[in-house]
Design a protein around this motif. Structure first.
Motif, PDB file in Angstrom:
ATOM      1  N   LEU A   1      -3.584  -3.042  -7.630  1.00 37.09           N
ATOM      2  CA  LEU A   1      -4.956  -2.870  -7.157  1.00 37.09           C
ATOM      3  C   LEU A   1      -5.076  -1.587  -6.333  1.00 37.09           C
ATOM      4  N   PHE A   2      -4.190  -1.416  -5.340  1.00 38.84           N
ATOM      5  CA  PHE A   2      -4.204  -0.188  -4.531  1.00 38.84           C
ATOM      6  C   PHE A   2      -3.963   1.046  -5.400  1.00 38.84           C
TER       7      PHE A   2
ATOM      8  N   LEU B   1       0.837  -1.202   0.000  1.00 40.23           N
ATOM      9  CA  LEU B   1       0.000   0.000   0.000  1.00 40.23           C
ATOM     10  C   LEU B   1       0.873   1.254   0.000  1.00 40.23           C
ATOM     11  N   GLU B   2       1.904   1.264   0.823  1.00 45.83           N
ATOM     12  CA  GLU B   2       2.782   2.432   0.881  1.00 45.83           C
ATOM     13  C   GLU B   2       3.509   2.644  -0.450  1.00 45.83           C
ATOM     14  N   THR B   3       3.889   1.543  -1.107  1.00 49.64           N
ATOM     15  CA  THR B   3       4.547   1.665  -2.414  1.00 49.64           C
ATOM     16  C   THR B   3       3.600   2.285  -3.430  1.00 49.64           C
ATOM     17  N   ALA B   4       2.344   1.885  -3.438  1.00 51.54           N
ATOM     18  CA  ALA B   4       1.357   2.478  -4.356  1.00 51.54           C
ATOM     19  C   ALA B   4       1.162   3.962  -4.060  1.00 51.54           C
ATOM     20  N   LYS B   5       1.100   4.327  -2.770  1.00 47.61           N
ATOM     21  CA  LYS B   5       0.955   5.744  -2.408  1.00 47.61           C
ATOM     22  C   LYS B   5       2.187   6.544  -2.843  1.00 47.61           C
ATOM     23  N   HIS B   6       3.352   5.912  -2.751  1.00 47.26           N
ATOM     24  CA  HIS B   6       4.571   6.610  -3.166  1.00 47.26           C
ATOM     25  C   HIS B   6       4.560   6.906  -4.662  1.00 47.26           C
ATOM     26  N   ASP B   7       4.037   5.935  -5.464  1.00 46.86           N
ATOM     27  CA  ASP B   7       3.957   6.161  -6.916  1.00 46.86           C
ATOM     28  C   ASP B   7       2.992   7.294  -7.257  1.00 46.86           C
TER      29      ASP B   7
END
Length: 596
Positions: free
Chosen positions: A479-480, A443-449
């Motif tokens: 997905l996230f 989830l944090e990786t998706a937010k970082h992108d």
């Protein structure tokens, strides 16, 4: 039904014979017990008689010794001393026989021990008085005292013998009383046994009548079941056969004949007649397998072909298993099925798989073209448009500038569409390995992108702690990425997006629109926003490929993002739902199965 009737009759005769034998055994046992008790009573009387005899012998020996001693004192004749000399051995013998006869009677054993002490004392006094008499001291006070003491001792021996005799008589009386009571109760007991035996016979008769009625009903059910089995064989295209191992004979069901294209029971059910239908190419293989069956008395699954008389070729599958009946006879129960349709369907599936493989290869070629050949000219178009804007902007008319802008916008949309199609194609592959993953990190990786757009829109994103799961990491990150990007894209104007990601667990019974699943519980991840929302009637349509609820001039996008989400959730054997109201935000809920 005849066999059933014979079996019931045989069983009835066995029961009657068994009950009769039981009654005879009971009566014989009782008679044996009575005889034993009578014999025991006789033995008890004889035992008491022998004890009395030994006691009498013992007392007689003592009396003889006493009489001999007195006669010697009076006559001074030594011949009167012979009984005294013989009495000691007789007394010892009698005492030993009494010990043996009363070895099971502790009280008598105690009496014998006391009696021996008295006899020994008496003999000792005999010896003393005899010595005084031989020394002519008959008139001495010592002789008179010993003589009186000897008489008293003799009386105590006599009284002890009388006590032992009385005790033996009492024991005999108790035994007689007990034996008499037992013998008097025996006829009554035998009568009761006879009555109970008759009741058992009556109950057995009633039970047999009841069983016969049940047997008749079950026989009718068996007839119905037999007919049902025959119909089942016809519908499922299989036939049954039995090999009687010991007799080396076979039985074929009617439908096995039909599978061979023959009328039921139209030829003798022998192995040779059946093998005659084997396909020439499978004859050697079938013969070898049958020989193994005859040798091992077992038949694992075998496949072969037969040729009917009309030339039709059929594919057969057979299986057999040994069954040992109650009499110890071995039978091999076999089933032969016509799997011709299965073989044809398998070939059809193989052809379709080959066709699908070709289509997949074509799709792979399309992906390659989309990712390389289509993007290369698109990059050139965007490059030349950029150069026109940089170098020829001043030379373009107003209409030319508008056209350049539209070309630039269209090429950007085309690039976005190609990227989303590639992403969807990549997501369509579910063969990536599942692995234990930290969902919070994904989830944090998706937010970082999405950090740049999150910052631009001043969005606030909060999330619960989510446990680790067995997932495809790249797809869950995607997905996230798509769900958060969707919430950011469709935020309300001049309203900072607020996105809340929550976690819980849901039981299968509480899942919407799910009636069956092999999993009982699901991880539940909800993504809630405060965006523009949509009408609930479009909640399923939005997951369809290229589906858009808004004009492309209002909101950018290709209509593929939520389709990618749906495909990712499907790859994880889960479910995704959407709930929304216009201008009140949307909630996307993902259900992923909890696996052990």
């Amino acid at each position: 039904m005849l066999l059933k009737s014979l079996y019931s009759s045989e069983r009835f005769l066995k029961i009657i014979f068994g009950l009769s034998l039981f009654i005879v055994l009971v009566m014989g046992g009782m008679s044996y017990q009575l005889i034993r008790k009578l014999s025991k009573s006789f033995e008890d009387v004889q035992h008491t008689y022998q004890v009395h005899i030994e006691l009498e012998k013992l007392l007689s020996a003592l009396k003889d010794a006493e009489s001999g001693k007195r006669a010697f004192i009076i006559s001074n004749d030594s011949t009167f001393l012979e009984p005294l000399l013989n009495s000691e051995s007789e007394l010892e013998g009698s005492l030993e026989r009494l010990k043996f006869l009363t070895k099971n009677n502790p009280e008598q054993q105690k009496n014998i021990a006391e009696l021996k002490i008295k006899i020994d004392k008496n003999l000792e006094i005999f010896e003393k008085t005899l010595d005084l008499a031989q020394s002519n001291k008959i008139d001495s006070p010592e002789f008179i005292s010993s003589f009186k003491e000897g008489r008293q001792t003799m009386n105590s021996v006599r009284f002890k013998i009388m006590d032992m005799t009385t005790h033996e008589n009492q024991e005999l009386g108790l035994r007689k009383e007990k034996s008499s009571k037992t013998l008097s109760n025996a006829p009554m007991f035998l009568y009761y046994v006879l009555i109970i035996s008759l009741l058992i016979l009556l109950l057995t008769y009633l039970q047999i009548s009841k069983n016969l009625k049940i047997l008749k009903e079950k026989n009718e059910l068996l007839e119905t079941f037999k007919e049902s089995t025959t119909q089942s064989e016809i519908i499922s295209k299989h036939g049954n056969w039995i090999w009687h191992v010991e007799d080396n004979t076979f039985e074929f069901s009617d439908n096995l004949y039909r599978l061979l294209g023959e009328e039921p029971q139209s030829f003798e059910p022998t192995l040779e007649n059946f093998i005659a239908f084997a396909h020439p190419d499978d004859l050697d293989k079938l013969t070898e397998q049958v020989n193994k069956m005859m040798e091992n008395e077992d038949l694992p699954f075998i496949h072969y072909r037969i040729v009917q008389k009309n030339g039709t070729i059929k594919h057969f599958k057979a299986y057999g298993k040994v069954l040992i009946d109650s009499d110890g006879h071995r039978k091999l129960l076999g089933t032969t099925a016509d799997i011709t349709d299965e073989i044809e369907n398998y070939r059809l599936i193989e052809e379709r798989n080959l066709e699908l493989e070709r289509n997949n290869k074509e799709l792979a070629s399309f992906n390659y073209v989309a990712s390389h050949d289509l993007q290369e000219p698109l990059r050139k178009i965007q490059t030349f448009i950029s150069r026109l804007e940089d170098k020829e902007q001043a030379n373009l008319s107003d209409n030319g500038k508008v056209y350049i802008g539209r070309i630039k916008s269209s090429s950007a949309r085309m690039r976005s569409l190609i990227d989303d199609l590639l992403q969807f194609s990549r997501t369509n592959k579910s063969e990536e390995a599942f692995e234990d993953s930290n969902i919070n990190i994904l989830l944090e990786t998706a937010k970082h992108d999405l950090a740049e757009i999150i910052s631009d829109k001043r969005a606030r994103i909060s999330s619960d702690s989510i446990p680790s799961m067995k997932v495809i990491p790249f797809q869950i990150k995607q997905l996230f990425l798509n769900l958060i990007s969707n919430s950011l894209k469709y935020s309300r104007e001049n309203v900072a997006p607020v996105i809340t990601i929550s976690y819980s667990q849901t039981h299968i019974d509480d899942l919407p629109k799910v009636k069956y699943s092999k999993h009982n519980r699901y991880h539940t991840i909800s993504v809630k926003d405060n965006g523009i929302g949509f009408e609930q009637e479009y909640a399923e349509q939005i997951f369809t490929l290229f589906s858009r609820l808004h004009n492309k001039n209002e909101y950018s996008g290709t209509g593929i993002g939520l389709s990618i989400c749906k495909k990712i959730v499907d790859n994880h054997h889960g479910y995704i739902t959407a709930e929304s109201k216009p201008n009140q935000g949307s909630t996307f809920t993902v259900y992923l199965p909890i696996t052990n």
